[in-house]
Design a protein around this motif. Structure first.
Motif, PDB file in Angstrom:
ATOM      1  N   PRO A 103       0.826  -1.209   0.000  1.00 28.24           N
ATOM      2  CA  PRO A 103       0.000   0.000   0.000  1.00 28.24           C
ATOM      3  C   PRO A 103       0.867   1.270   0.000  1.00 28.24           C
ATOM      4  CG  PRO A 103      -0.729  -1.535   1.701  1.00 28.24           C
ATOM      5  CD  PRO A 103       0.571  -2.061   1.159  1.00 28.24           C
ATOM      6  N   ALA A 104       0.321   2.347  -0.539  1.00 27.60           N
ATOM      7  CA  ALA A 104       1.061   3.607  -0.671  1.00 27.60           C
ATOM      8  C   ALA A 104       1.547   4.138   0.677  1.00 27.60           C
ATOM      9  CB  ALA A 104       0.200   4.651  -1.376  1.00 27.60           C
ATOM     10  N   ASP A 105       0.713   4.029   1.723  1.00 30.62           N
ATOM     11  CA  ASP A 105       1.142   4.550   3.030  1.00 30.62           C
ATOM     12  C   ASP A 105       2.294   3.736   3.606  1.00 30.62           C
ATOM     13  OD1 ASP A 105      -0.682   2.417   3.416  1.00 30.62           O
ATOM     14  OD2 ASP A 105      -1.189   3.107   5.429  1.00 30.62           O
ATOM     15  N   THR A 106       2.285   2.427   3.388  1.00 24.48           N
ATOM     16  CA  THR A 106       3.384   1.584   3.840  1.00 24.48           C
ATOM     17  C   THR A 106       4.654   1.914   3.062  1.00 24.48           C
ATOM     18  OG1 THR A 106       1.812  -0.170   4.377  1.00 24.48           O
ATOM     19  CG2 THR A 106       4.123  -0.812   4.185  1.00 24.48           C
ATOM     20  N   ALA A 107       4.514   2.070   1.756  1.00 21.91           N
ATOM     21  CA  ALA A 107       5.661   2.417   0.906  1.00 21.91           C
ATOM     22  C   ALA A 107       6.276   3.741   1.342  1.00 21.91           C
ATOM     23  CB  ALA A 107       5.221   2.481  -0.554  1.00 21.91           C
ATOM     24  N   HIS A 108       5.442   4.699   1.676  1.00 17.89           N
ATOM     25  CA  HIS A 108       5.951   6.004   2.123  1.00 17.89           C
ATOM     26  C   HIS A 108       6.692   5.872   3.460  1.00 17.89           C
ATOM     27  CE1 HIS A 108       6.365  10.259   2.703  1.00 17.89           C
ATOM     28  NE2 HIS A 108       5.747  10.169   3.862  1.00 17.89           N
ATOM     29  N   GLU A 109       6.193   5.045   4.356  1.00 18.59           N
ATOM     30  CA  GLU A 109       6.876   4.822   5.642  1.00 18.59           C
ATOM     31  C   GLU A 109       8.252   4.200   5.411  1.00 18.59           C
ATOM     32  OE1 GLU A 109       6.136   5.823   8.659  1.00 18.59           O
ATOM     33  OE2 GLU A 109       4.198   6.633   8.094  1.00 18.59           O
ATOM     34  N   ILE A 110       8.330   3.262   4.477  1.00 19.95           N
ATOM     35  CA  ILE A 110       9.610   2.621   4.150  1.00 19.95           C
ATOM     36  C   ILE A 110      10.585   3.661   3.601  1.00 19.95           C
ATOM     37  CG2 ILE A 110      10.719   0.938   2.617  1.00 19.95           C
ATOM     38  CD1 ILE A 110       7.992  -0.664   2.865  1.00 19.95           C
ATOM     39  N   ALA A 111      10.115   4.488   2.675  1.00 20.81           N
ATOM     40  CA  ALA A 111      10.959   5.548   2.116  1.00 20.81           C
ATOM     41  C   ALA A 111      11.375   6.530   3.209  1.00 20.81           C
ATOM     42  CB  ALA A 111      10.216   6.282   0.997  1.00 20.81           C
ATOM     43  N   SER A 112      10.460   6.884   4.086  1.00 24.17           N
ATOM     44  CA  SER A 112      10.758   7.818   5.176  1.00 24.17           C
ATOM     45  C   SER A 112      11.802   7.252   6.128  1.00 24.17           C
ATOM     46  CB  SER A 112       9.485   8.166   5.951  1.00 24.17           C
ATOM     47  OG  SER A 112       8.586   8.856   5.119  1.00 24.17           O
ATOM     48  N   ALA A 113      11.748   5.953   6.381  1.00 27.44           N
ATOM     49  CA  ALA A 113      12.739   5.311   7.246  1.00 27.44           C
ATOM     50  C   ALA A 113      14.136   5.429   6.624  1.00 27.44           C
ATOM     51  CB  ALA A 113      12.379   3.841   7.470  1.00 27.44           C
ATOM     52  N   PHE A 114      14.232   5.135   5.327  1.00 21.00           N
ATOM     53  CA  PHE A 114      15.518   5.248   4.636  1.00 21.00           C
ATOM     54  C   PHE A 114      16.026   6.689   4.691  1.00 21.00           C
ATOM     55  CE2 PHE A 114      17.846   6.528   0.861  1.00 21.00           C
ATOM     56  CZ  PHE A 114      18.941   5.676   0.921  1.00 21.00           C
ATOM     57  N   LEU A 115      15.172   7.631   4.341  1.00 21.90           N
ATOM     58  CA  LEU A 115      15.586   9.037   4.272  1.00 21.90           C
ATOM     59  C   LEU A 115      15.965   9.591   5.646  1.00 21.90           C
ATOM     60  CD1 LEU A 115      12.975  10.209   1.640  1.00 21.90           C
ATOM     61  CD2 LEU A 115      15.453   9.971   1.279  1.00 21.90           C
ATOM     62  N   ALA A 116      15.222   9.217   6.671  1.00 28.44           N
ATOM     63  CA  ALA A 116      15.552   9.691   8.022  1.00 28.44           C
ATOM     64  C   ALA A 116      16.930   9.180   8.439  1.00 28.44           C
ATOM     65  CB  ALA A 116      14.488   9.246   9.020  1.00 28.44           C
ATOM     66  N   PHE A 117      17.220   7.917   8.151  1.00 21.35           N
ATOM     67  CA  PHE A 117      18.530   7.371   8.490  1.00 21.35           C
ATOM     68  C   PHE A 117      19.612   8.068   7.665  1.00 21.35           C
ATOM     69  CE2 PHE A 117      22.094   4.440   8.344  1.00 21.35           C
ATOM     70  CZ  PHE A 117      22.201   4.058   9.669  1.00 21.35           C
ATOM     71  N   ARG A 118      19.351   8.239   6.412  1.00 19.28           N
ATOM     72  CA  ARG A 118      20.321   8.861   5.503  1.00 19.28           C
ATOM     73  C   ARG A 118      20.657  10.293   5.936  1.00 19.28           C
ATOM     74  NH1 ARG A 118      24.273   9.777   3.013  1.00 19.28           N
ATOM     75  NH2 ARG A 118      24.392  10.219   0.808  1.00 19.28           N
ATOM     76  N   PHE A 119      19.644  11.017   6.418  1.00 19.20           N
ATOM     77  CA  PHE A 119      19.849  12.399   6.871  1.00 19.20           C
ATOM     78  C   PHE A 119      20.309  12.462   8.329  1.00 19.20           C
ATOM     79  CE2 PHE A 119      16.779  13.544   3.366  1.00 19.20           C
ATOM     80  CZ  PHE A 119      17.712  14.205   2.597  1.00 19.20           C
ATOM     81  N   ARG A 120      20.599  11.297   8.907  1.00 24.21           N
ATOM     82  CA  ARG A 120      21.104  11.196  10.282  1.00 24.21           C
ATOM     83  C   ARG A 120      20.101  11.714  11.323  1.00 24.21           C
ATOM     84  NH1 ARG A 120      26.215   9.607  10.378  1.00 24.21           N
ATOM     85  NH2 ARG A 120      26.669  10.512  12.402  1.00 24.21           N
ATOM     86  N   LEU A 121      18.832  11.599  10.999  1.00 23.32           N
ATOM     87  CA  LEU A 121      17.760  11.955  11.937  1.00 23.32           C
ATOM     88  C   LEU A 121      17.371  10.663  12.663  1.00 23.32           C
ATOM     89  CD1 LEU A 121      15.683  14.174   9.477  1.00 23.32           C
ATOM     90  CD2 LEU A 121      17.270  14.956  11.264  1.00 23.32           C
ATOM     91  N   PHE A 122      18.254  10.226  13.547  1.00 23.41           N
ATOM     92  CA  PHE A 122      18.132   8.885  14.123  1.00 23.41           C
ATOM     93  C   PHE A 122      16.858   8.660  14.927  1.00 23.41           C
ATOM     94  CE2 PHE A 122      22.833   9.389  13.576  1.00 23.41           C
ATOM     95  CZ  PHE A 122      22.876   8.643  12.394  1.00 23.41           C
ATOM     96  N   PRO A 123      16.383   9.615  15.748  1.00 24.61           N
ATOM     97  CA  PRO A 123      15.103   9.368  16.431  1.00 24.61           C
ATOM     98  C   PRO A 123      13.960   9.164  15.419  1.00 24.61           C
ATOM     99  CG  PRO A 123      16.261  11.197  17.464  1.00 24.61           C
ATOM    100  CD  PRO A 123      17.012  10.855  16.210  1.00 24.61           C
ATOM    101  N   ASN A 124      13.967   9.938  14.352  1.00 25.24           N
ATOM    102  CA  ASN A 124      12.939   9.783  13.313  1.00 25.24           C
ATOM    103  C   ASN A 124      13.085   8.435  12.610  1.00 25.24           C
ATOM    104  OD1 ASN A 124      12.775  12.466  14.045  1.00 25.24           O
ATOM    105  ND2 ASN A 124      12.368  13.188  11.983  1.00 25.24           N
ATOM    106  N   ALA A 125      14.331   8.041  12.336  1.00 24.42           N
ATOM    107  CA  ALA A 125      14.569   6.759  11.672  1.00 24.42           C
ATOM    108  C   ALA A 125      14.047   5.607  12.531  1.00 24.42           C
ATOM    109  CB  ALA A 125      16.056   6.582  11.387  1.00 24.42           C
ATOM    110  N   ILE A 126      14.295   5.674  13.821  1.00 22.59           N
ATOM    111  CA  ILE A 126      13.810   4.639  14.742  1.00 22.59           C
ATOM    112  C   ILE A 126      12.283   4.565  14.676  1.00 22.59           C
ATOM    113  CG2 ILE A 126      13.604   4.006  17.192  1.00 22.59           C
ATOM    114  CD1 ILE A 126      16.427   5.454  17.500  1.00 22.59           C
ATOM    115  N   GLN A 127      11.655   5.713  14.747  1.00 23.19           N
ATOM    116  CA  GLN A 127      10.187   5.785  14.718  1.00 23.19           C
ATOM    117  C   GLN A 127       9.634   5.298  13.372  1.00 23.19           C
ATOM    118  OE1 GLN A 127       8.580   9.803  14.946  1.00 23.19           O
ATOM    119  NE2 GLN A 127       6.993   9.069  16.332  1.00 23.19           N
TER     120      GLN A 127
END
Length: 157
Positions: A20-44
């Protein structure tokens, strides 16, 4: 390695197109948060994405990849270094990895697990999250560079 990544994405495409689109966006957000070193966001984002992904097949490898990234984000957020990772891909998940090497050819198991996790997450997001396509495209060179580190081990040099 650009062609290697494209081939991997094309290999994964038929297995992940039903997310689903919302799941896909969460997956992309997890990658991007980690990549941008936003570790609390990446964890979430990793935690949220894991809860949305059903079990089975490639999804097991995807959930493990998100767990690996989450564990690394937790370590980095808490200024911890873990040389021996507790989160590793199982034999059942290995067919879904971009780089599958025998244990004796892996120099740094923690980095190897993280690199595979990042490439897997990136590839799934690139296929399933058209809303994040442009932002993810900006990080393709990073993924190609990760893969280039395995060129010799893959016998591509």
């Amino acid at each position: 390695m650009e062609q290697f990544l494209t081939a991997y994405i094309n290999r994964m495409r038929p297995q992940v197109t039903g997310l689903p689109a919302d799941t896909a966006h969460e997956i992309a957000s997890a990658f991007l948060a980690f990549r941008f070193r936003l570790f609390p966001n990446a964890i979430q984002e990793c935690t949220r994405a894991i809860s949305l992904i059903p079990d089975g097949g490639v999804n097991g490898a995807l959930k493990k990849a998100l767990s690996i990234v989450r564990a690394h984000a937790e370590d980095l957020e808490n200024a911890r270094f873990t040389a021996d990772p507790t989160q590793v891909f199982s034999d059942e998940e290995r067919p879904y990895l971009p780089v599958d090497l025998p244990p004796d050819r892996i120099e740094d198991p923690g980095t190897f697990q993280l690199d595979n996790a990042l490439v897997l997450i990136y590839s799934v997001a690139a296929v399933t999250s058209p809303d994040d396509e442009e932002t993810l495209a900006e990080h393709r060179k990073f993924i190609v560079r990760l893969l280039a580190g395995y060129k010799k081990a893959l016998g591509m040099e």
